[in-house]
Write an enzyme that holds these catalytic residues in place. Structure first.
Site, PDB file in Angstrom:
ATOM      1  N   PHE A  37       0.831  -1.204   0.000  1.00 47.71           N
ATOM      2  CA  PHE A  37       0.000   0.000   0.000  1.00 47.71           C
ATOM      3  C   PHE A  37       0.869   1.259   0.000  1.00 47.71           C
ATOM      4  O   PHE A  37       0.657   2.191   0.755  1.00 47.71           O
ATOM      5  CB  PHE A  37      -0.936  -0.010   1.214  1.00 47.71           C
ATOM      6  N   LYS A 128       8.597  -3.955 -12.460  1.00 45.16           N
ATOM      7  CA  LYS A 128       9.412  -4.294 -13.628  1.00 45.16           C
ATOM      8  C   LYS A 128      10.556  -5.240 -13.296  1.00 45.16           C
ATOM      9  O   LYS A 128      10.927  -6.085 -14.113  1.00 45.16           O
ATOM     10  CB  LYS A 128       9.942  -3.052 -14.325  1.00 45.16           C
ATOM     11  N   GLU A 152       1.001  -4.553 -17.575  1.00 45.65           N
ATOM     12  CA  GLU A 152       0.995  -3.323 -18.375  1.00 45.65           C
ATOM     13  C   GLU A 152       1.739  -2.189 -17.669  1.00 45.65           C
ATOM     14  O   GLU A 152       2.447  -1.405 -18.303  1.00 45.65           O
ATOM     15  CB  GLU A 152      -0.449  -2.907 -18.656  1.00 45.65           C
ATOM     16  N   VAL A 155       6.036  -1.106 -17.546  1.00 49.50           N
ATOM     17  CA  VAL A 155       6.807  -0.312 -18.517  1.00 49.50           C
ATOM     18  C   VAL A 155       6.024   0.955 -18.855  1.00 49.50           C
ATOM     19  O   VAL A 155       4.844   0.892 -19.183  1.00 49.50           O
ATOM     20  CB  VAL A 155       7.075  -1.097 -19.817  1.00 49.50           C
ATOM     21  N   LYS A 228      13.059  -2.549 -18.188  1.00 46.59           N
ATOM     22  CA  LYS A 228      11.913  -2.249 -19.053  1.00 46.59           C
ATOM     23  C   LYS A 228      12.189  -2.662 -20.495  1.00 46.59           C
ATOM     24  O   LYS A 228      11.303  -3.178 -21.182  1.00 46.59           O
ATOM     25  CB  LYS A 228      11.595  -0.760 -18.971  1.00 46.59           C
ATOM     26  N   GLY A 325       4.931   8.026 -11.412  1.00 44.87           N
ATOM     27  CA  GLY A 325       3.899   8.610 -10.549  1.00 44.87           C
ATOM     28  C   GLY A 325       2.817   7.613 -10.220  1.00 44.87           C
ATOM     29  O   GLY A 325       2.472   6.755 -11.036  1.00 44.87           O
TER      30      GLY A 325
END
Length: 351
Positions: A37, A128, A152, A155, A228, A325
């Site tokens: 969290f 990643k 999804e 990357v 990535k 972010g």
């Protein structure tokens, strides 16, 4: 429909002469859990709550967070009643069908994800490092248990790229992927160019704004980018590239003088990852490059990412958007949740 909670809202007789023949109006709910969290996990919860009605309409059923796993206490948070510190509370809950892993790193993320998949629940991640190292194994475990493992958000932050490669552009033979894949390094290089500051000062500013960790090596030395790039290579070319074998150079040696010289030549310095298919082999490199201001990648400044995909029929397709972010990453996480949830709803209708 085993394991799916059913809430019978209305029950009424079909005919007055046969009160035992009833028809029910049934409302089902898709329950998810979040492991970790932090920035991404909390943003995922917030998105699920704030856009609940919209998500429900697009899925065809309500999607609700039922459990949140974290070792910390969140007594003052609105979701405090959902908190647990035991993985078993998620794994053994038959009402939970989708689990979001957002703790990062390899341990205990790998063990937790494996347990989730083996319990018959689909797993979604923004991690990643986990996908780059264990993605193939976890996909196989998901396949064996007839569930999904989607990533999804691993990357490009909020940029949709994995699903377009697998679905929208799937008819193409991909030849090359070029991208600015790390928002932290891009922010540092942008600040150096626009304000003429030294690398150390730009890095400090990035840390103060929360764009860089206290230990920024994963970003500035290119480790984040090569993870990535490894995932993109696997997705586009079907060839898993060991991230440790990718030629890599970070931005730690870039000086204000380098930035100024490039600027005077009509160029900007970016940390660029490249994966190219050559004679059936995938060649990957990561290094700072002085690209022309007219290059499509040059538009990506600050924490934004840009990814160019080259296919034999589509030509060049570019994906651009916020690469970091909590909110941007949560958007990508929820896109995976919605895909799995839609498939669940569709499978019910086919029964």
């Amino acid at each position: 429909m085993k394991g799916i909670p059913i809430n019978i809202k209305n029950t009424y007789a079909v005919g007055k002469d046969d009160p035992f023949r009833v028809r029910t109006k049934v409302s089902m709910m898709i329950n998810i859990a979040i492991i970790g969290f932090g920035v991404v996990g909390s943003a995922t919860y917030e998105l699920t709550v704030r856009n609940a009605e919209l998500i429900g309409k697009r899925v065809g059923d309500a999607v609700k967070v039922k459990r949140i796993l974290d070792i910390r206490d969140f007594d003052d948070h609105p979701a405090s009643g959902l908190m647990t510190k035991k993985l078993d509370d998620i794994v053994n809950d038959k009402d939970i069908s989708i689990v979001v892993e957002s703790i990062g790193g390899l341990k205990p993320a790998f063990e937790f994800t494996k347990a989730v998949l083996m319990s018959g629940k689909s797993a979604i991640t923004s991690n990643k490092e986990l996908v780059a190292v264990h993605g193939q194994e976890l996909e196989e475990i998901a396949r064996q248990n007839n569930v999904s493992y989607l990533y999804e958000a691993s990357v490009g932050g909020g940029i949709p790229i994995i699903r377009p490669l697998k679905q929208c552009l799937a008819a193409n033979e991909f030849t090359e992927i070029i991208g600015i894949l790390n928002g932290t390094t891009n922010y540092i290089l942008t600040k150096m160019r626009m304000e003429g500051v030294a690398f150390a000062d730009a890095l400090k500013d990035a840390q103060e704004k929360g764009y860089a960790e206290l230990n920024p090596s994963a970003d500035v030395e290119g480790y984040d980018t090569y993870r990535k790039l490894s995932i993109l290579s696997w997705t586009a070319f079907g060839k898993f590239i060991d991230a440790e074998k990718i030629d890599r150079k970070g931005i730690g040696d870039i000086t204000a003088e380098d930035i100024a010289k490039a600027k005077g030549d009509g160029r900007v310095i970016k940390l660029v990852g490249r994966a190219k298919l050559v004679d059936g082999e995938v060649r990957c490199t990561i290094a700072p490059e002085a690209i022309t201001v007219g290059d499509p990648l040059a538009i990506a400044d600050g924490v934004y990412n840009a990814i160019i995909v080259r296919g034999n029929f589509i030509g060049d397709a570019m994906f651009y958007g916020p690469g970091a972010g909590g909110e941007a990453t949560a958007s990508a996480v929820m896109s995976d949740v919605i895909e799995i949830a839609r498939n669940m709803v569709a499978s019910r209708k086919s029964v």
